[in-house]
Design a protein around this motif. Structure first.
Motif, PDB file in Angstrom:
ATOM      1  N   MET A  89      19.064  -3.404 -26.163  1.00 36.37           N
ATOM      2  CA  MET A  89      17.335  -2.837 -25.013  1.00 36.37           C
ATOM      3  C   MET A  89      18.125  -3.802 -23.743  1.00 36.37           C
ATOM      4  N   PHE A  90      18.810  -4.405 -23.596  1.00 37.56           N
ATOM      5  CA  PHE A  90      18.728  -5.665 -22.755  1.00 37.56           C
ATOM      6  C   PHE A  90      18.017  -6.207 -21.969  1.00 37.56           C
ATOM      7  N   ASP A  91      17.282  -6.350 -22.363  1.00 39.93           N
ATOM      8  CA  ASP A  91      15.915  -7.153 -22.789  1.00 39.93           C
ATOM      9  C   ASP A  91      15.098  -7.361 -23.966  1.00 39.93           C
ATOM     10  N   VAL A  92      14.290  -8.707 -23.623  1.00 38.08           N
ATOM     11  CA  VAL A  92      13.638  -8.950 -24.467  1.00 38.08           C
ATOM     12  C   VAL A  92      11.852  -9.111 -24.620  1.00 38.08           C
ATOM     13  N   HIS A 271      28.810  -6.604 -11.018  1.00 36.80           N
ATOM     14  CA  HIS A 271      27.150  -7.029 -10.813  1.00 36.80           C
ATOM     15  C   HIS A 271      26.140  -6.903 -11.465  1.00 36.80           C
ATOM     16  N   ARG A 272      26.736  -6.231 -12.329  1.00 39.01           N
ATOM     17  CA  ARG A 272      25.730  -5.162 -13.312  1.00 39.01           C
ATOM     18  C   ARG A 272      24.679  -5.439 -13.654  1.00 39.01           C
ATOM     19  N   ALA A 273      24.941  -6.590 -14.267  1.00 38.90           N
ATOM     20  CA  ALA A 273      24.130  -6.792 -15.306  1.00 38.90           C
ATOM     21  C   ALA A 273      22.640  -7.800 -14.056  1.00 38.90           C
ATOM     22  N   GLN A 274      23.588  -8.446 -13.191  1.00 40.53           N
ATOM     23  CA  GLN A 274      22.633  -8.860 -12.088  1.00 40.53           C
ATOM     24  C   GLN A 274      21.735  -7.884 -11.129  1.00 40.53           C
ATOM     25  N   ILE A 275      22.623  -6.975 -11.223  1.00 35.83           N
ATOM     26  CA  ILE A 275      21.604  -5.876 -10.168  1.00 35.83           C
ATOM     27  C   ILE A 275      20.918  -5.242 -11.510  1.00 35.83           C
ATOM     28  N   ARG A 276      20.747  -5.042 -12.107  1.00 39.58           N
ATOM     29  CA  ARG A 276      20.432  -3.904 -13.539  1.00 39.58           C
ATOM     30  C   ARG A 276      19.054  -5.088 -13.723  1.00 39.58           C
ATOM     31  N   ARG A 277      18.564  -6.724 -13.756  1.00 37.65           N
ATOM     32  CA  ARG A 277      17.433  -7.170 -13.489  1.00 37.65           C
ATOM     33  C   ARG A 277      16.570  -7.346 -12.935  1.00 37.65           C
ATOM     34  N   LEU A 278      17.538  -7.711 -11.374  1.00 37.99           N
ATOM     35  CA  LEU A 278      16.392  -8.135 -10.198  1.00 37.99           C
ATOM     36  C   LEU A 278      16.067  -6.428  -9.921  1.00 37.99           C
ATOM     37  N   VAL A 279      17.176  -5.428 -10.010  1.00 39.04           N
ATOM     38  CA  VAL A 279      15.808  -3.879 -10.132  1.00 39.04           C
ATOM     39  C   VAL A 279      14.819  -3.777 -10.718  1.00 39.04           C
ATOM     40  N   ALA A 280      15.117  -4.104 -12.040  1.00 40.23           N
ATOM     41  CA  ALA A 280      13.535  -4.012 -13.201  1.00 40.23           C
ATOM     42  C   ALA A 280      13.080  -4.941 -13.078  1.00 40.23           C
ATOM     43  N   ARG A 281      12.963  -5.990 -12.362  1.00 42.91           N
ATOM     44  CA  ARG A 281      12.121  -7.232 -11.895  1.00 42.91           C
ATOM     45  C   ARG A 281      11.196  -6.608 -10.841  1.00 42.91           C
ATOM     46  N   TRP A 282      11.809  -5.817 -10.013  1.00 39.76           N
ATOM     47  CA  TRP A 282      11.117  -5.257  -8.514  1.00 39.76           C
ATOM     48  C   TRP A 282      10.133  -4.248  -9.071  1.00 39.76           C
ATOM     49  N   THR A 283      11.181  -2.778 -10.322  1.00 43.00           N
ATOM     50  CA  THR A 283      10.131  -2.286 -10.027  1.00 43.00           C
ATOM     51  C   THR A 283       8.971  -2.166 -11.453  1.00 43.00           C
ATOM     52  N   GLU A 285      10.425  -1.397 -13.706  1.00 43.06           N
ATOM     53  CA  GLU A 285      11.446  -0.142 -14.937  1.00 43.06           C
ATOM     54  C   GLU A 285      12.321  -0.576 -16.338  1.00 43.06           C
ATOM     55  N   ASN A 286      12.369  -0.391 -16.969  1.00 43.41           N
ATOM     56  CA  ASN A 286      13.317  -0.621 -18.474  1.00 43.41           C
ATOM     57  C   ASN A 286      14.724  -0.493 -18.141  1.00 43.41           C
ATOM     58  N   GLN A 287      15.694  -2.121 -18.951  1.00 44.08           N
ATOM     59  CA  GLN A 287      16.341  -2.219 -18.334  1.00 44.08           C
ATOM     60  C   GLN A 287      17.244  -1.098 -18.996  1.00 44.08           C
ATOM     61  N   LEU A 288      16.952  -0.903 -19.398  1.00 42.13           N
ATOM     62  CA  LEU A 288      17.864   0.346 -20.373  1.00 42.13           C
ATOM     63  C   LEU A 288      17.913   1.748 -19.767  1.00 42.13           C
ATOM     64  N   THR A 289      16.968   1.875 -19.170  1.00 36.49           N
ATOM     65  CA  THR A 289      17.403   3.424 -18.366  1.00 36.49           C
ATOM     66  C   THR A 289      17.816   2.940 -16.948  1.00 36.49           C
TER      67      THR A 289
END
Length: 342
Positions: A89-92, A271-283, A285-289
């Motif tokens: 799920m890219f997140d816990v 840089h995919r993982a870093q971008i995904r985490r940052l956007v999830a933190r700011w928005t 949104e779920n990392q899987l999406t």
């Protein structure tokens, strides 16, 4: 206390996915979750609330209607399962002490509502709305609204009256939240003041409902981990529209003179993982999406043969801003997002 050993701990991910949830046999007791629950009970005790929500392991977070208890997802009960959750799920969710306590306080709000049947009170209904309101498949929050507290991600208080109360209760319960100062001038302050008054009224009282029932306990869940994650991934599945071409072409180069430059698709992948985490933190949104969005953008960059020209650091920053903007538009634009249940 030494951690309990399980035969499935050393299985590969593929082998572990074939195990049934019921075979995991993990419990709250003897894990870090036990300390989290004890802390929650201490916070309730400090407020004079007699109800102590009982907890059990299930497939997800929830507090059943008319049961003053809290179900906790199985993956939080063991590091090996948390690792698998992260991979799938890219997140816990609830995987840190802070986040786990935030969700426990939220679920405790539900448990106390159920235990004391607070939704039957006229003032409760006037402030939060009817608890009988149907849970929607979609909700469209207003991030600027001051009518609701902000606790869990995605402005969850705006999704349903029960969630509004649970979020308000969680803010009220959290130690040193300074809610009077934080929400001064907000209409949401009336809800917090009501919760403060209401909790003072029920302090020391025995709840109306005292059942210790455990709904959907792990021992009764027969699906395999693979089946569980397929269903969970499908819930967050997202088919992104191919509307990124103009933005991507502005950010990256289509000029033939730059054909020897690094492919934009490679830069995003790195840089995919870093971008995904940052956007999830700011928005929120779920990392899987978000990963599905990045997949589509990488494909479009490859198909358009876009090249990364200039400072890599600046390109990554600009691309992260682009994904954030697109995500916020998807969340709060004309379309409606999927309901996320806790």
């Amino acid at each position: 206390m030494p951690r309990r050993k399980f035969a499935w701990e050393k299985l590969s991910d593929d082998e572990l996915l074939q195990q049934r949830l019921s075979s995991l046999r993990v419990t709250v007791e003897g894990t870090w979750l036990e300390d989290c629950v004890a802390t929650l009970h201490e916070e309730l005790d400090e407020r004079g609330i007699r109800l102590r929500p009982h907890t059990w392991i299930s497939s997800e977070w929830f507090s059943p209607g008319d049961v003053p208890g809290i179900a906790i997802p199985f993956y939080l009960a063991h590091p090996r399962l948390m690792k698998l959750e992260k991979k799938m799920m890219f997140d816990v969710e609830g995987g840190t002490w802070r986040e786990c306590m935030a969700i426990l306080r939220h679920e405790a709000g539900h448990a106390i509502q159920h235990g004391f049947q607070l939704q039957r009170r006229r003032r409760w209904q006037q402030l939060f709305g009817p608890s009988s309101k149907h849970y929607p498949r979609y909700y469209r929050p207003n991030p600027a609204s001051r009518r609701y507290v902000q606790h869990l991600r995605l402005w969850y208080a705006q999704s349903h009256p029960d969630e509004d109360f649970a979020e308000t209760f969680a803010v009220w319960l959290r130690p040193r939240s300074n809610w009077r100062t934080r929400y001064e001038g907000w209409p949401a302050l009336k809800k917090l003041e009501y919760v403060d008054e209401l909790m003072g009224e029920i302090a020391g009282k025995r709840p109306l409902i005292t059942t210790r029932e455990r709904v959907d306990p792990l021992s009764q869940l027969s699906q395999t981990l693979e089946e569980h994650y397929k269903k969970k991934q499908a819930f967050y599945a997202f088919t992104p529209p191919k509307t990124y071409d103009r933005d991507l072409s502005r950010l990256f180069s289509t000029d033939p003179r730059h054909h020897r430059s690094k492919p934009a698709s490679s830069l995003i992948r790195r840089h995919r993982a870093q971008i995904r985490r940052l956007v999830a933190r700011w928005t929120g949104e779920n990392q899987l999406t978000l990963d599905a969005v990045l997949d589509d953008m990488i494909s479009r960059c490859r198909e358009l043969d876009l090249r990364a020209v200039g400072s890599e650091q600046k390109l990554v920053l600009d691309f992260t801003v682009l994904v954030t903007a697109k995500t916020m538009h998807a969340l709060f634009g004309p379309s409606r997002r999927k309901w996320i249940a806790l």
